[in-house]
Design an enzyme around this catalytic site. Structure first.
Site, PDB file in Angstrom:
ATOM      1  N   LYS A   1       0.833  -1.201   0.000  1.00 21.65           N
ATOM      2  CA  LYS A   1       0.000   0.000   0.000  1.00 21.65           C
ATOM      3  C   LYS A   1       0.878   1.266   0.000  1.00 21.65           C
ATOM      4  CE  LYS A   1      -3.492  -2.822   0.054  1.00 21.65           C
ATOM      5  NZ  LYS A   1      -4.343  -3.376   1.082  1.00 21.65           N
TER       6      LYS A   1
HETATM    7  C1  LIG Z   1      -5.292  -4.497   1.567  1.00 17.32           C
HETATM    8  C2  LIG Z   1      -6.758  -4.360   1.565  1.00 17.32           C
HETATM    9  C3  LIG Z   1      -7.560  -4.645   2.694  1.00 17.32           C
HETATM   10  C4  LIG Z   1      -7.042  -5.297   3.934  1.00 17.32           C
HETATM   11  O1  LIG Z   1      -5.927  -4.758   4.455  1.00 17.32           O
HETATM   12  P1  LIG Z   1      -4.875  -5.649   5.312  1.00 17.32           P
HETATM   13  O2  LIG Z   1      -4.073  -4.581   5.959  1.00 17.32           O
HETATM   14  O3  LIG Z   1      -4.097  -6.461   4.327  1.00 17.32           O
HETATM   15  O4  LIG Z   1      -5.635  -6.475   6.267  1.00 17.32           O
HETATM   16  C5  LIG Z   1      -8.911  -4.357   2.616  1.00 17.32           C
HETATM   17  N1  LIG Z   1      -9.470  -3.876   1.510  1.00 17.32           N
HETATM   18  C6  LIG Z   1      -8.746  -3.641   0.395  1.00 17.32           C
HETATM   19  C7  LIG Z   1      -9.432  -3.091  -0.820  1.00 17.32           C
HETATM   20  C8  LIG Z   1      -7.376  -3.901   0.378  1.00 17.32           C
HETATM   21  O5  LIG Z   1      -6.669  -3.709  -0.739  1.00 17.32           O
END
Ligand SMILES: *Cc1c(COP(=O)(O)O)cnc(C)c1O
Length: 403
Positions: A196
């Site tokens: 991210k």
């Molecule tokens: C990455 C992601 C999540 C979950 O995040 P984590 O930190 O990996 O638990 C939820 N929704 C979307 C759209 C994501 O890309």
């Protein structure tokens, strides 16, 4: 000469990050120290949301936010099929039912026109949805003002899954609205997984404009225990109580983010603008290349709606259907392109397999937008340290495939 493989996304760790984590490790507090609140304040500042609660993952943020908003067994949560499974799983943790509403095939975003139909169908079946959860797919904000209106008419609240859109914005009524600000939702979430925009290893945050929701999030994050004198069943001056005394009055979790992770998060957040600028520059260059020969008409970029500014978490290209070409034939060509790029030392990704196609979430209701989108989508390498030469390598491999 062997070149490094190019992933679709990766973290950026600099000397400042190492220094921040080391300073934390040498300090008194490495779990629940001052840096958690400092990181939360930083998130409130960049997003404009009044309250941020840092938690152990984006998934934990979804789980706690859904629970804090009252989602219970038997409730309906409406979301997008084009998302990571976590968006739907968090509703299932609470025993809720997930209803998928279709996406626009060129953006992968929840389609307000189909959402209206989905909500009308639920109303006809006398099922009032508890939540509508749009996803800011790839970094482009969903049509939150319109979705908020539709949800309000259906008696549902909106949670914005902003895992992809830290730093994105949209224009509304002459104002710039930040993704995750909770302007058109009661709550939002971010994720700090290494792919991210910023990372804390694992990590996430729930954001809300409602102080009561914030208080519920804080309690649920730490086992459901509290030390709030006014709410204690046994007063502190009772012989069985004292300065150590706390009470658990609901079932919570250990979903805390550590001070160590928050130190990393603060150092990363300080460089968010640089990360976003580099992602946007790379995206603009992909856009320009893909709009020209030999790609024009064969490959397309993700649709970008006016008045929205993407933070480009992902750079998604679409293999376009030839006139009359069936989705499964487009999918076969996309598969071939994926394998071609892999042979060229590039590791693209496909975001996302429609969630209702997963055996656990299986739902055969037709979602033509999601199917058309999924058939052709492919995520190319995009991250701040992707060099201009790396990007040229990607475009050359694409040109080679287009032929
Ligand atoms: C990455 C992601 C999540 C979950 O995040 P984590 O930190 O990996 O638990 C939820 N929704 C979307 C759209 C994501 O890309």
């Amino acid at each position: 000469m062997s070149q490094a493989r190019l992933p679709y996304g990766r973290q950026e760790i600099a000397a400042e990050d190492l220094a921040a984590v080391e300073a934390c490790l040498r300090s008194e507090r490495i779990t629940q120290g001052p840096r958690v609140r400092e990181f939360e304040a930083g998130l409130e500042q960049v997003s404009g949301a009044p309250h941020a609660v840092a938690v152990s993952s984006g998934t934990a943020a979804l789980h706690l936010l859904y629970q804090a908003l009252g989602v219970q067994a038997g409730d309906v949560v409406v979301t997008s099929p084009i998302t990571f499974v976590a968006t739907a799983n968090a509703a299932r943790y609470l025993g809720a039912e997930v209803v998928f509403s279709d996406v626009e095939p060129d953006t992968g975003l929840l389609d307000p026109v189909d959402l209206e139909r989905t909500l009308a169908r639920l109303a006809q079946a006398r099922r009032q949805p508890r939540l509508v959860v749009p996803v800011d797919f790839a970094g482009q904000p969903a049509d939150l003002p319109r979705i908020a209106d539709l949800a309000a008419q259906a008696g549902a609240q909106v949670v914005s899954d902003a895992a992809h859109s830290l730093g994105a914005s949209y224009e509304h009524a002459g104002r710039t609205v930040q993704a995750g600000s909770c302007t058109h939702s009661v709550g939002a979430i971010f994720s700090f997984h290494p792919v991210k925009h910023i990372t804390t290893g694992e990590g996430g945050a729930a954001l809300t404009r409602d102080p009561e929701v914030r208080d519920r999030l804080l309690a649920l994050r730490t086992h459901g225990v509290h030390r709030d004198a006014e709410r204690l069943v046994r007063p502190r001056d009772d012989v069985w109580a004292g300065p150590w005394y706390y009470e658990q009055d609901q079932l919570g979790y250990n979903y805390r983010l550590t001070d160590l992770q928050s130190a990393l998060g603060c150092a990363q957040l300080a460089r968010l603008d640089d990360f976003l600028a580099r992602r946007r520059r790379l995206a603009a260059r992909y856009d320009a290349a893909l709009a020209a020969a030999p790609f024009a008409g064969r490959l397309a970029v993700l649709g970008l709606r006016p008045q929205r500014r993407s933070s480009y978490h992902l750079y998604v290209l679409r293999v376009l259907p030839a006139p009359g070409e069936a989705a499964r034939d487009v999918a076969a060509r996309r598969r071939d392109l994926f394998l071609h790029l892999q042979r060229a030392g590039i590791d693209p990704q496909v975001h996302y397999i429609p969630v209702p196609w997963q055996p656990f979430h299986r739902d055969d209701a037709p979602l033509p937008g999601a199917e058309a989108y999924y058939a052709g989508c492919l995520s190319l390498p995009l991250y701040p340290s992707l060099s201009d030469a790396d990007q040229r390598r990607v475009l050359e491999a694409l040109a080679d495939w287009v032929g």
